[in-house]
Write an enzyme that holds these catalytic residues in place. Structure first.
Site, short mmCIF file in Angstrom:
data_model
loop_
_atom_site.label_atom_id
_atom_site.label_comp_id
_atom_site.label_asym_id
_atom_site.label_seq_id
_atom_site.Cartn_x
_atom_site.Cartn_y
_atom_site.Cartn_z
CB THR A 37 46.26 49.96 36.52
OG1 THR A 37 46.43 50.99 35.57
CG2 THR A 37 45.45 50.46 37.68
CD GLU A 74 42.00 50.58 39.10
OE1 GLU A 74 42.18 49.40 39.47
OE2 GLU A 74 42.26 50.96 37.95
CE LYS A 93 29.19 44.57 24.67
NZ LYS A 93 30.65 44.70 24.75
CD1 TRP A 113 26.03 41.52 25.98
CD2 TRP A 113 26.38 41.89 28.16
NE1 TRP A 113 26.13 42.87 26.16
CE2 TRP A 113 26.34 43.13 27.49
CE3 TRP A 113 26.61 41.88 29.53
CZ2 TRP A 113 26.51 44.34 28.15
CZ3 TRP A 113 26.76 43.08 30.19
CH2 TRP A 113 26.71 44.31 29.50
P1 ADP Z 1 45.18 45.06 36.38
O1 ADP Z 1 46.34 45.91 36.70
O2 ADP Z 1 45.39 43.97 35.38
O3 ADP Z 1 43.88 45.78 36.23
P2 ADP Z 1 44.17 44.18 38.80
O4 ADP Z 1 44.77 43.20 39.73
O5 ADP Z 1 43.82 45.49 39.29
O6 ADP Z 1 45.17 44.24 37.67
O7 ADP Z 1 42.97 43.50 38.03
C1 ADP Z 1 41.66 43.69 38.42
C2 ADP Z 1 40.76 42.90 37.55
O8 ADP Z 1 41.02 41.49 37.63
C3 ADP Z 1 39.32 43.02 37.93
O9 ADP Z 1 38.76 44.20 37.43
C4 ADP Z 1 38.72 41.77 37.29
O10 ADP Z 1 38.45 41.95 35.92
C5 ADP Z 1 39.82 40.76 37.42
N1 ADP Z 1 39.57 39.88 38.58
C6 ADP Z 1 40.07 39.98 39.81
N2 ADP Z 1 39.63 38.97 40.59
C7 ADP Z 1 38.80 38.22 39.83
C8 ADP Z 1 38.01 37.05 40.06
N3 ADP Z 1 38.02 36.40 41.21
N4 ADP Z 1 37.25 36.59 39.05
C9 ADP Z 1 37.23 37.21 37.85
N5 ADP Z 1 37.96 38.31 37.57
C10 ADP Z 1 38.74 38.81 38.55
#
Ligand code: ADP
Length: 542
Positions: free
Chosen positions: A185, A330, A439, A444
């Site tokens: 990640t 994940e 917040k 929120w």
């Molecule tokens: P990183 O390594 O930055 O965590 P990921 O690709 O695993 O990369 O990122 C996952 C995160 O991306 C999610 O937990 C969410 O916050 C955001 N995300 C993914 N798809 C969407 C979506 N369609 N809308 C909003 N947020 C998204």
């Protein structure tokens, strides 16, 4: 009593073998770094992947060893996906956009034995090599004619490795729960953490995303894999495409609007997947040059929220249906994809649009719920917002080497760090990341919603909203805007644009115009950097 069906393990190698046997003539097309477009078939790819699988043990690779790649989307990277996992080793796809220190950290943490790299990354691997003594071989993904002059230890040439091997290789069969791939990640807090996929999780995920309400992949599809193979397996496309025999198109390093457009047209692509920033560049290019698509019908957009204005432009001006998707490394990574159900047919166009903006329904296999601060499940009413938790056969159980300890909640579900709602039909709507939500006075405010509205203004190219400390309200929203080139936009005009679109108390307290916004290694807005940049910012309301 046990069922009496065969216990055939779900092996990644079975995908390419199947593609060879049943779709042997289907094409894989790649834009190469050396220059010309490369074309061959699943049959050719299978042959070369088997040669590579024979070469790996000769270089000392044993089952379960980590073999890394620093590479763009292309046919050689595709061969590595199959040769490494198929032979029982683990493919560690490295995101070259990570910071140098993070790269050193993950190569050493993964204990990579060898690294296959694209020519673009020669200067990078030369810097990494002295700090990564565990890597015994650096292999340039090219032929002898293009092999770089370099003093890298154990430097070899990919095409030479393949040329030295014969074709007789049978894929081994082993436990389907064996690790197949490793992806870190981006580590917005602390060190990056490794997510370790298995053959079983990869195949089940590949089945799920090929389905009609997900990527709708068929033998007649032509798919452009824009999402990098170095970041969560290009959302699974390199596995699903051979499963169904779809034509597979790889863009290499050229992810700018002009290059992508040319490939979409020349390869008659009808389906693709990309993050919103890539689409933003492509749409700008097409608008400036008054271009239209001849074959592209749909795109999955995810990784970050797809702004409503982008979704509208894509469908109304360019005839492209957007399937909003959501997931994370994940989750292999896809958790939800948006497609309407039969019961939505009678909805007004506006209601259909509002539905399409949601992040979608979970793919079968993924279970999802939202919980409050105490971990109590909230109603599926489309209104109650809480942290999103998931579980399923392609959802992470532990990080590689147990980094960060047990990531699961007490009931065994994985907290995603995202805040959202789930409606009665199972559609998820992400309102924020839990660390990005603003917040204000105990309530929120969704930064995503405020950003989506801002980018709906014709003079706005990109926008971010972060919370700024406030003595009375705890936090208040600050809007940071990149104007379109030559656009004229004042703070008051920007704030006026929000009127009637959100509750008054959601209105940003201030607007700042900047030349550009920081992005993470995966192309998302880096709120962490922004919060750092604006940590001493004083709102006019303070
Ligand atoms: P990183 O390594 O930055 O965590 P990921 O690709 O695993 O990369 O990122 C996952 C995160 O991306 C999610 O937990 C969410 O916050 C955001 N995300 C993914 N798809 C969407 C979506 N369609 N809308 C909003 N947020 C998204």
């Amino acid at each position: 009593m046990q069922g009496l069906m065969m216990n055939t393990p779900l092996m990644i190698s079975s995908l390419i073998r199947h593609a060879d046997r049943c779709h042997g003539d289907s094409e894989i097309v790649s834009r190469t770094l050396e220059g010309p477009i490369h074309r061959y078939t699943y049959r050719d790819a299978h042959l070369r992947a088997r040669r590579l699988a024979r070469a790996l043990p000769r270089l000392g690779v044993e089952p379960e060893d980590r073999v890394a790649t620093l590479a763009w989307n292309g046919y050689r990277h595709f061969e590595l996906y199959y040769a490494v996992s198929g032979s029982g080793a683990i493919i560690h796809t490295i995101n070259p956009r990570l910071f140098h220190d993070q790269l050193v950290y993950i190569v050493n943490d993964a204990e990579d034995r060898m690294v296959f790299f694209d020519l673009t990354f020669t200067p990078l691997v030369e810097k990494l090599a002295p700090l990564c003594p565990g890597v015994k071989h650096w292999v340039a993904l090219t032929d002898r004619a293009h092999l770089p002059q370099s003093a890298l230890p154990g430097l070899s040439c990919y095409e030479d490795l393949l040329a030295a091997e014969s074709d007789d290789f049978e894929w081994p069969e082993f436990d389907e729960n064996t690790a197949s791939g490793l992806c870190y990640t981006s580590g917005t807090t602390g060190h990056p953490k490794g997510v370790l996929f298995s053959h079983r999780s990869t195949i089940l995920h590949a089945f799920a995303i090929a389905l009609p309400d997900a990527k709708n992949l068929r033998a007649t599809s032509s798919v452009l894999a824009i999402v990098p193979m170095f970041h969560v397996n290009a959302w699974g496309i390199p596995y699903s495409a051979p499963m169904v025999g779809a034509k597979l198109v790889f863009p290499g390093a050229a992810l700018d609007g002009a290059s992508l457009y040319e490939l979409l047209e020349s390869e008659a692509v009808d389906s693709t997947s990309a993050v919103p920033t890539v689409w933003m560049n492509l749409l700008n290019y097409m608008t400036q040059n008054k271009l239209r698509f001849s074959t592209l019908k749909s795109s999955t957009i995810g990784g970050a929220a797809c702004p409503p204005a982008m979704m509208k432009t894509l469908s109304e001006q360019f005839g492209v249906r957007v399937h909003h998707g959501w997931g994370m490394t994940e989750m292999s990574p896809v958790g939800t994809v948006n497609a309407p159900k039969g019961c939505h047919q009678g909805l007004s166009e506006e209601a259909k649009f509002q539905l399409a903006l949601k992040q979608g329904r979970p793919l079968y296999g993924v279970e999802m719920k939202v919980v409050d601060g105490q971990g109590t499940e909230l109603p599926r009413d489309g209104k109650s917002a809480g942290e999103v938790l998931v579980r399923g056969p392609w959802v992470l159980r532990r990080y590689y080497k147990d980094a960060g300890g047990n990531p699961l909640a007490t009931d065994g579900w994985l907290p995603t760090g995202d805040v959202g709602t789930i409606d009665k039909d199972g559609y998820l709507q992400i309102t924020d990341r839990s660390k990005d939500v603003i917040k204000s006075g105990g309530e929120w405010i969704s930064s995503i919603e405020l950003e989506n509205i801002a980018v709906g203004h014709p003079s706005v190219a990109e926008a971010a909203v972060i919370g700024i400390r406030h003595p009375k309200w705890d936090e208040r929203p600050l809007l940071i805007v990149v104007k379109r080139s030559d656009a004229d936009l004042s703070k008051d005009e920007m704030l006026k644009f929000y009127e009637g679109k959100v509750a008054k108390w959601w209105l940003p307290d201030d607007v700042v115009f900047v030349d550009e916004l920081p992005h993470t290694a995966t192309g998302k807005l880096s709120k962490l950097t922004l919060r750092e940049q604006f940590k001493d910012y004083r709102l006019p309301t303070c």
